[in-house]
Design a protein around this motif. Structure first.
Motif, PDB file in Angstrom:
ATOM      1  N   ASN A 869      20.451 -91.738 -26.314  1.00  0.00           N
ATOM      2  CA  ASN A 869      20.562 -92.409 -25.343  1.00  0.00           C
ATOM      3  C   ASN A 869      21.593 -93.977 -25.840  1.00  0.00           C
ATOM      4  O   ASN A 869      20.826 -94.620 -26.232  1.00  0.00           O
ATOM      5  CB  ASN A 869      19.844 -92.848 -24.317  1.00  0.00           C
ATOM      6  CG  ASN A 869      20.478 -93.554 -23.114  1.00  0.00           C
ATOM      7  OD1 ASN A 869      21.587 -93.843 -23.184  1.00  0.00           O
ATOM      8  ND2 ASN A 869      19.833 -93.760 -22.104  1.00  0.00           N
ATOM      9  N   TYR A 870      22.801 -93.890 -26.085  1.00  0.00           N
ATOM     10  CA  TYR A 870      23.465 -94.877 -26.387  1.00  0.00           C
ATOM     11  C   TYR A 870      24.120 -96.025 -25.486  1.00  0.00           C
ATOM     12  O   TYR A 870      25.011 -96.932 -25.740  1.00  0.00           O
ATOM     13  CB  TYR A 870      24.692 -94.489 -27.459  1.00  0.00           C
ATOM     14  CG  TYR A 870      24.314 -93.929 -28.681  1.00  0.00           C
ATOM     15  CD1 TYR A 870      23.337 -94.760 -29.896  1.00  0.00           C
ATOM     16  CD2 TYR A 870      24.559 -92.610 -28.981  1.00  0.00           C
ATOM     17  CE1 TYR A 870      23.009 -93.930 -30.886  1.00  0.00           C
ATOM     18  CE2 TYR A 870      24.194 -92.110 -30.296  1.00  0.00           C
ATOM     19  CZ  TYR A 870      23.455 -92.485 -30.936  1.00  0.00           C
ATOM     20  OH  TYR A 870      23.060 -91.927 -32.187  1.00  0.00           O
ATOM     21  N   THR A 871      23.616 -95.893 -24.191  1.00  0.00           N
ATOM     22  CA  THR A 871      24.129 -96.835 -23.241  1.00  0.00           C
ATOM     23  C   THR A 871      23.898 -98.099 -23.399  1.00  0.00           C
ATOM     24  O   THR A 871      22.887 -98.423 -23.562  1.00  0.00           O
ATOM     25  CB  THR A 871      23.646 -96.116 -21.882  1.00  0.00           C
ATOM     26  OG1 THR A 871      23.910 -94.834 -21.636  1.00  0.00           O
ATOM     27  CG2 THR A 871      24.486 -96.831 -20.679  1.00  0.00           C
ATOM     28  N   GLY A 872      24.736 -98.888 -23.354  1.00  0.00           N
ATOM     29  CA  GLY A 872      24.447-100.417 -23.865  1.00  0.00           C
ATOM     30  C   GLY A 872      24.128-100.557 -25.086  1.00  0.00           C
ATOM     31  O   GLY A 872      23.669-101.789 -25.506  1.00  0.00           O
ATOM     32  N   ALA A 873      24.328 -99.863 -26.063  1.00  0.00           N
ATOM     33  CA  ALA A 873      24.248-100.013 -27.458  1.00  0.00           C
ATOM     34  C   ALA A 873      25.476-100.441 -28.087  1.00  0.00           C
ATOM     35  O   ALA A 873      26.528-100.260 -27.974  1.00  0.00           O
ATOM     36  CB  ALA A 873      23.798 -98.528 -28.066  1.00  0.00           C
ATOM     37  N   LEU A 874      25.132-101.336 -29.280  1.00  0.00           N
ATOM     38  CA  LEU A 874      26.181-101.682 -30.227  1.00  0.00           C
ATOM     39  C   LEU A 874      25.631-101.051 -31.503  1.00  0.00           C
ATOM     40  O   LEU A 874      24.682-101.407 -31.975  1.00  0.00           O
ATOM     41  CB  LEU A 874      26.254-103.064 -30.363  1.00  0.00           C
ATOM     42  CG  LEU A 874      27.282-103.872 -31.244  1.00  0.00           C
ATOM     43  CD1 LEU A 874      27.707-105.144 -30.748  1.00  0.00           C
ATOM     44  CD2 LEU A 874      26.748-103.931 -32.709  1.00  0.00           C
ATOM     45  N   ILE A 875      26.463-100.169 -32.054  1.00  0.00           N
ATOM     46  CA  ILE A 875      26.264 -99.344 -33.185  1.00  0.00           C
ATOM     47  C   ILE A 875      26.647-100.118 -34.463  1.00  0.00           C
ATOM     48  O   ILE A 875      27.869-100.009 -35.040  1.00  0.00           O
ATOM     49  CB  ILE A 875      26.944 -97.916 -33.167  1.00  0.00           C
ATOM     50  CG1 ILE A 875      26.500 -97.367 -31.724  1.00  0.00           C
ATOM     51  CG2 ILE A 875      26.093 -97.138 -34.327  1.00  0.00           C
ATOM     52  CD1 ILE A 875      25.348 -97.399 -31.321  1.00  0.00           C
ATOM     53  N   TYR A 876      26.327-101.152 -34.894  1.00  0.00           N
ATOM     54  CA  TYR A 876      26.693-101.986 -35.992  1.00  0.00           C
ATOM     55  C   TYR A 876      26.673-101.261 -37.298  1.00  0.00           C
ATOM     56  O   TYR A 876      27.266-101.828 -38.201  1.00  0.00           O
ATOM     57  CB  TYR A 876      25.667-103.072 -36.346  1.00  0.00           C
ATOM     58  CG  TYR A 876      24.287-102.806 -36.712  1.00  0.00           C
ATOM     59  CD1 TYR A 876      23.798-102.855 -37.996  1.00  0.00           C
ATOM     60  CD2 TYR A 876      23.233-102.536 -35.775  1.00  0.00           C
ATOM     61  CE1 TYR A 876      22.582-102.674 -38.467  1.00  0.00           C
ATOM     62  CE2 TYR A 876      21.930-102.560 -35.946  1.00  0.00           C
ATOM     63  CZ  TYR A 876      21.515-102.227 -37.360  1.00  0.00           C
ATOM     64  OH  TYR A 876      20.419-102.077 -38.005  1.00  0.00           O
ATOM     65  N   ARG A 917      22.619-104.277 -27.031  1.00  0.00           N
ATOM     66  CA  ARG A 917      21.262-104.062 -27.810  1.00  0.00           C
ATOM     67  C   ARG A 917      21.787-103.289 -28.946  1.00  0.00           C
ATOM     68  O   ARG A 917      22.277-102.341 -28.913  1.00  0.00           O
ATOM     69  CB  ARG A 917      20.113-103.518 -26.919  1.00  0.00           C
ATOM     70  CG  ARG A 917      18.836-103.868 -27.713  1.00  0.00           C
ATOM     71  CD  ARG A 917      17.869-103.196 -27.048  1.00  0.00           C
ATOM     72  NE  ARG A 917      16.519-102.997 -27.843  1.00  0.00           N
ATOM     73  CZ  ARG A 917      15.535-102.284 -27.462  1.00  0.00           C
ATOM     74  NH1 ARG A 917      15.347-101.907 -26.294  1.00  0.00           N
ATOM     75  NH2 ARG A 917      14.639-102.344 -28.154  1.00  0.00           N
ATOM     76  N   TRP A 918      21.602-103.913 -30.129  1.00  0.00           N
ATOM     77  CA  TRP A 918      21.818-103.119 -31.424  1.00  0.00           C
ATOM     78  C   TRP A 918      21.140-101.962 -31.853  1.00  0.00           C
ATOM     79  O   TRP A 918      19.961-101.862 -31.419  1.00  0.00           O
ATOM     80  CB  TRP A 918      21.509-104.081 -32.727  1.00  0.00           C
ATOM     81  CG  TRP A 918      22.381-105.504 -32.696  1.00  0.00           C
ATOM     82  CD1 TRP A 918      23.131-105.789 -31.607  1.00  0.00           C
ATOM     83  CD2 TRP A 918      22.569-106.538 -33.663  1.00  0.00           C
ATOM     84  NE1 TRP A 918      23.821-107.103 -32.006  1.00  0.00           N
ATOM     85  CE2 TRP A 918      23.214-107.627 -33.086  1.00  0.00           C
ATOM     86  CE3 TRP A 918      21.790-106.790 -34.692  1.00  0.00           C
ATOM     87  CZ2 TRP A 918      23.718-108.694 -33.974  1.00  0.00           C
ATOM     88  CZ3 TRP A 918      22.129-108.156 -35.730  1.00  0.00           C
ATOM     89  CH2 TRP A 918      22.924-108.846 -35.106  1.00  0.00           C
ATOM     90  N   ASN A 919      21.824-100.894 -32.259  1.00  0.00           N
ATOM     91  CA  ASN A 919      21.211 -99.579 -32.466  1.00  0.00           C
ATOM     92  C   ASN A 919      22.010 -99.281 -33.954  1.00  0.00           C
ATOM     93  O   ASN A 919      23.113 -99.591 -34.134  1.00  0.00           O
ATOM     94  CB  ASN A 919      21.711 -98.641 -31.611  1.00  0.00           C
ATOM     95  CG  ASN A 919      21.024 -97.314 -31.790  1.00  0.00           C
ATOM     96  OD1 ASN A 919      21.473 -96.649 -32.793  1.00  0.00           O
ATOM     97  ND2 ASN A 919      20.396 -96.871 -30.661  1.00  0.00           N
ATOM     98  N   ASN A 920      20.926 -98.908 -34.635  1.00  0.00           N
ATOM     99  CA  ASN A 920      21.660 -98.425 -36.287  1.00  0.00           C
ATOM    100  C   ASN A 920      22.042 -97.119 -36.167  1.00  0.00           C
ATOM    101  O   ASN A 920      21.913 -96.411 -37.438  1.00  0.00           O
ATOM    102  CB  ASN A 920      20.538 -98.713 -37.421  1.00  0.00           C
ATOM    103  CG  ASN A 920      19.094 -97.785 -37.068  1.00  0.00           C
ATOM    104  OD1 ASN A 920      19.145 -96.892 -35.995  1.00  0.00           O
ATOM    105  ND2 ASN A 920      18.167 -98.156 -37.967  1.00  0.00           N
ATOM    106  N   SER A 921      22.378 -96.297 -35.042  1.00  0.00           N
ATOM    107  CA  SER A 921      22.671 -94.894 -35.044  1.00  0.00           C
ATOM    108  C   SER A 921      21.433 -94.117 -34.654  1.00  0.00           C
ATOM    109  O   SER A 921      21.773 -93.069 -34.513  1.00  0.00           O
ATOM    110  CB  SER A 921      23.803 -94.750 -35.925  1.00  0.00           C
ATOM    111  OG  SER A 921      23.073 -94.172 -37.232  1.00  0.00           O
ATOM    112  N   THR A 922      20.039 -94.722 -35.217  1.00  0.00           N
ATOM    113  CA  THR A 922      19.072 -93.995 -34.985  1.00  0.00           C
ATOM    114  C   THR A 922      18.225 -94.720 -33.883  1.00  0.00           C
ATOM    115  O   THR A 922      17.774 -93.881 -32.848  1.00  0.00           O
ATOM    116  CB  THR A 922      18.234 -93.712 -36.265  1.00  0.00           C
ATOM    117  OG1 THR A 922      19.210 -93.073 -37.199  1.00  0.00           O
ATOM    118  CG2 THR A 922      17.097 -92.905 -36.098  1.00  0.00           C
TER     119      THR A 922
END
Length: 998
Positions: A869-876, A917-922
């Motif tokens: 679930n990437y809703t609301g995620a920033l994939i830095y 919110r930050w997410n590193n793709s994992t």
């Protein structure tokens, strides 16, 4: 595929309210509006008619005496024509409010004519005035303001490997899943950039655009493949009978980003208005921004620690970073070897550009002639010459990658006379002697269409055309270096030239025997003559070609239904035969693997497709009790590819208006996308994906930390707590095409309502719920995801894709090729409102708003795997054009308010992007000591002014009034995320424009 996508190890926080801002946005939405309503100035209306350029029209086209300026928008830029009198303006306003007439036009999403506000498809229309009032010079920069435009495209603020392209992403589903049309037909694509062909928005001057229609729904059943997320139809100005000239200038508050534009058009009617010829020319130049000129972007943070301060810059320094069996060393200005320290890290931010420098020249011609109502031949040509410049830090030397046979790593042998350590040393070095890497792209694009349209008989209309398009782009990269000559300069010789893992030995004769070679130490800087010998400038070439035969037939009123209040039955059908070919020919040195930049091999291929479509629209009831309009619409398309066989796509829609005040609509349909040429046939190339070696951040994995430490030790890293990642925020990634890919399939449905209450004149509210589901998603798996899945033990099958050097256990590269992943699910709500208020006979106020809320965004990386679930995620860690998108904010909003008084108008514009919110793709990051883990909501405020004097119109504005910096993101490139926050990069900026018509 682009060798320019090379290492570029990329600060300040912008603050904004969160929930309070969101609540206020929702309240503002109720009172706002989606689109500006154009009211012709009385003086203009006496001399010109409203533009109606519809391909299916049979009557003689109405002329537009001043296509650029005569239509004075309610909420937009005023025309460069004579200002209306107060009485005339009041009359125009009254006429607008009292008239209920609607114009039947062909709206994107259907091949049949319909009233603009009665289509069952969710379509947003953007007028030329809305574009002009923003002061932007490229269409791509304007579209970035729209909430439905996502962050998985390429923009002018992404300078690493994007070839100066501006390609639009729709709904955060990737630039390859949105179809761009020009006047309803496919244009020429541009090859290059992020290993994909796409339509370059930089090639369309904003002054040429009459309107933009965005179909916020799948369109494969009508337009064919690629229309998975939606369709963007750019409608250009035609039928012009006047002449106009416009001059524009802009500058940032820092004194850079100098921008200029000159444009002109001239149109003529001839033979008693049976024919028209319109010519257009434009030149635009836009200066780039250097990273060193923005304090927030320099120096660049490479880590996000839980304690202490981040590590800045790159460990690959101009003096070199040398790894022994246990110790690390650095070179020096005099060539001596000294111990390595963190102070030796290189601040690459001072040599890079934040935005591309662009120049674009455009010429176009449009001709049509009405022989009679049955035969109206037409032709138009659009030509664009675009050049761009991007600059990055100097080329690093780390070794070759497949398919090169050059040494995989540069090992300075212990017996090298310059090596005084007594042990073999692996070299990482940045070649500042070559100067910064400068990527210069020159792109020529032409699209030519010739056709015939008219009436066959009894209301049956036809439009037959042939389109030829070609794009040729040359990419020049300076400072890439010649790997073989550099080894000669250091006196190093490969023992087995056919083995990339062969040892290097010191042999000065390899340099002494080469003319121009200057024997030098690898531990010091090269002399000018030595650098000139081993430096290299590459020249690579892209070519794309389109051939498209298109025949369309329609009848908007075949028969009226025999029952009481029955409406008309309409049909549209047609066929298309299209061929697309693409090739990428890298510089011979790059293709052979003998340059210092990424090795890339030839890409070439194409496809042919024959398609047929059918659309039927039946108005069941019209002007009946509780059925002012009840219409059903069905569409279907059959496609036969020479690569994948056949495919069928369909859509059904219903449109019900019980009264004039409210309308309900719904659509459901399928979608299809065949893999593009790069995805199928792309040659192997090395990219440098944002990411960090898990062994250099083992302590950040929470419950998985013990597993990560154990896996690192098993791979030869005894103490992960002291291990340093030599790649500094990037992981070399080997990627390329996959000939076994299968097409993507999908399902899309929408439900919406439009409210236009007669008791509140001027108010329109539109709400749409939308849902996408894609299967067999084509994408390359995120590099960070591969590394994390392996080292956390969640999927050890990925471990075989990770290769480390034997000498120092640094990651050599990760393999990530295109595959059919599991899928993508996304749903959300669009809320558009428009409220126009008459304040006085000569004053009017328009408040408009476009609001989008994403409810769900999930991606499945492998078939049968878990959904993330990437809703609301920033994939830095994201890359340009990749999935998941760089950021999926839950809320985006674009609001405008315009007050117009006679010849003067002022427009306020506000853009909002919700916090993420930050997410590193994992995994999502969380509050852990000093670690940064979220980005606040961001608001940008802009304002523009317009004043008309006679035939002249003067405009000006300020963008980013508050001079707000982009939010801080550990992207390892520029301390932010250009795909999301590129509009903040320039800072406060100013622009002026003057135009006249005659």
């Amino acid at each position: 595929m682009n060798p320019a996508q090379a290492p570029n190890n990329p600060t300040s926080d912008a603050r904004c309210g969160k929930s309070a801002v969101r609540v206020s946005l929702l309240a503002a939405t109720v009172l706002a509006s989606t689109q500006f309503v154009t009211i012709a100035d009385a003086a203009s209306s006496q001399t010109s008619a409203a533009p109606k350029h519809v391909r299916h029209a049979v009557s003689r086209p109405k002329t537009i005496h001043n296509a650029t300026t005569n239509a004075a928008p309610v909420g937009g830029v005023a025309p460069a024509g004579r200002a209306p009198s107060r009485a005339a303006a009041a009359t125009a306003l009254n006429r607008n409010y009292q008239s209920n007439e609607t114009e039947d036009v062909v709206v994107t999403g259907s091949m049949l004519r319909t009233a603009r506000n009665s289509s069952p498809n969710p379509v947003q229309t953007i007028t030329s005035q809305q574009i002009q009032q923003t002061g932007v010079t490229t269409l791509g920069d304007f579209l970035q303001r729209m909430p439905s435009i996502g962050s998985s495209g390429t923009s002018n603020n992404q300078t690493n490997g994007t070839s100066g392209l501006s390609c639009t992403d729709f709904r955060n589903m990737g630039q390859q899943r949105v179809l761009v049309l020009i006047d309803g037909k496919r244009p020429t694509m541009t090859a290059g950039g992020a290993s994909s062909e796409c339509f370059d928005m930089n090639t369309i001057p904003t002054d040429m655009v009459q309107s933009v229609e965005m179909l916020k729904d799948g369109g494969s059943e009508l337009y064919g493949a690629d229309a998975v997320s939606g369709v963007i139809n750019i409608k250009l100005k035609h039928n012009v009978t006047d002449a106009a000239f416009t001059a524009y200038g802009g500058i940032s508050g820092k004194g850079d980003a100098l921008t200029g534009k000159l444009s002109a058009h001239k149109g003529w009617n001839f033979d008693h208005d049976k024919g028209n010829l319109t010519l257009y020319a434009s030149y635009m130049t836009q200066g780039g921004i250097y990273q060193r000129d923005r304090s927030w972007a320099n120096p660049v943070a490479a880590t996000n620690p839980t304690s202490g301060t981040p590590t800045y810059g790159s460990s690959i320094s101009p003096m070199g970073h040398f790894f022994g069996s246990e110790n690390e060393y650095s070179g020096s200005a005099n060539g001596t070897i000294v111990p390595w320290s963190t102070s030796d890290r290189y601040n690459y931010g001072r040599d890079q550009m934040l935005s591309n420098s662009l120049q674009n020249s455009t010429l176009s011609g449009d001709l049509h002639y009405e022989i009679n109502k049955h035969f109206i031949p037409y032709a138009n040509v659009l030509y664009s010459h675009r050049t761009s410049l991007a600059q990055m830090a100097a080329e690093p030397v780390t070794g070759a990658v497949p398919p090169s046979d050059m040494p995989a790593s540069v090992i300075i042998p212990a017996n090298d006379p310059y090596n005084t350590t007594g042990e073999d040393l692996q070299m990482y070095k940045r070649m500042n002697e070559y100067g910064p890497r400068r990527t210069e792209d020159a792109s020529d694009t032409v699209t030519a269409i010739a056709g015939m349209r008219g009436e066959i008989t009894h209301g049956w209309m036809y439009d037959a055309s042939y389109t030829y398009g070609a794009n040729m782009m040359t990419e020049q990269m300076s400072g890439v270096g010649d790997y073989r000559k550099l080894l000669q300069t250091y006196g190093l010789q490969q023992v087995n030239p056919s083995d990339t893992n062969s040892a290097l030995v010191y042999n000065p004769s390899v340099c002494n025997a080469a003319a121009g070679c200057v024997l030098s130490s690898p531990f010091g800087p090269l002399s000018n003559s030595a650098a000139a010998y081993s430096n290299y400038t590459s020249h690579s070439h892209y070519h794309y070609q389109l051939r498209d035969l298109n025949v369309r037939i329609n009848n908007d009123h075949i028969v009226k239904m025999p029952w009481k209040h029955g409406g008309a039955f309409a049909v549209a059908l047609g066929m298309e035969h299209r061929g697309e070919q693409l090739s990428y020919s890298p510089d011979p040195l790059i293709a052979s693997g003998e340059s210092l930049t990424s090795t890339s091999t030839y890409t070439g291929g194409g496809f042919n497709v024959t398609e047929a479509y059918l659309e039927g629209k039946l108005t069941l009831l019209h002007n009946a009790f509780l059925a002012r309009d009840l219409t059903i619409d069905g569409q279907g398309r059959f496609s036969s590819y020479d690569t994948f066989g056949s495919a069928k796509n369909w859509k059904g829609a219903i449109n019900w208006s019980p009264t004039r005040d409210i309308r309900f609509r719904a659509t459901i349909g399928s979608s299809f996308r065949q893999p593009n040429v790069f995805e199928l046939y792309g040659g192997q190339t090395m990219n440098y994906a944002n990411g960090t070696d898990p062994c250099a951040q083992a302590s950040t994995y929470g419950a998985f930390t013990p597993t990560v430490i154990a896996t690192c030790r098993a791979n030869g890293i005894p103490n992960p707590s002291t291990f340093q990642d030599a790649n500094s925020g990037q992981i070399p990634t080997l990627t390329g095409g996959n000939s076994k890919l299968r097409p993507e399939t999908g399902r899309t449905w929408t439900v919406g309502t439009t409210v236009t209450p007669r008791w509140i004149p001027g108010l329109s509210v539109d709400v749409t719920y939308w849902h996408y589901n894609i299967s067999n998603l084509i994408s390359a798996t995120s590099t960070q995801y591969i590394a994390d899945q392996c080292y956390t033990g969640q999927n050890t099958g990925y471990c075989s894709d990770i290769l480390r050097y034997n000498s120092n256990n640094q990651i050599d590269y990760v393999s990530s090729f295109y595959t059919n992943q599991g899928g993508l699910h996304q749903s959300g709500i669009d809320w558009s409102t428009n409220y126009q208020i008459r304040l006085s006979p000569v004053d009017r106020l328009i408040i408009s708003n476009e609001y989008q809320q994403i409810l769900n965004y999930k991606q499945q990386t492998t078939n049968g795997g878990s959904w993330i679930n990437y809703t609301g995620a920033l994939i830095y860690t994201s890359q340009a054009g990749s999935l998941p998108a760089a950021g999926i904010p839950r809320v985006r909003d674009y609001a405008t308010a315009t007050w117009r008084h006679g010849p003067f108008s002022v427009t306020y514009m506000m853009s909002f992007t919700g916090g993420m919110r930050w997410n590193n793709s994992t995994n999502y990051l969380s509050a852990d000591g000093a670690q940064r883990y979220k980005t606040p909501g961001m608001v940008m405020n802009n304002i523009s002014f317009t004043y008309d004097v006679g035939r002249w119109s003067f405009q000006g504005g300020i963008n980013n009034i508050n001079n707000k910096n982009p939010p801080y993101v550990v992207s390892s490139s520029d301390n932010s995320m250009g795909a999301l926050y590129g509009s903040f990069y320039e800072g406060r900026s100013f622009w002026l424009q003057a135009g006249t018509s005659f």
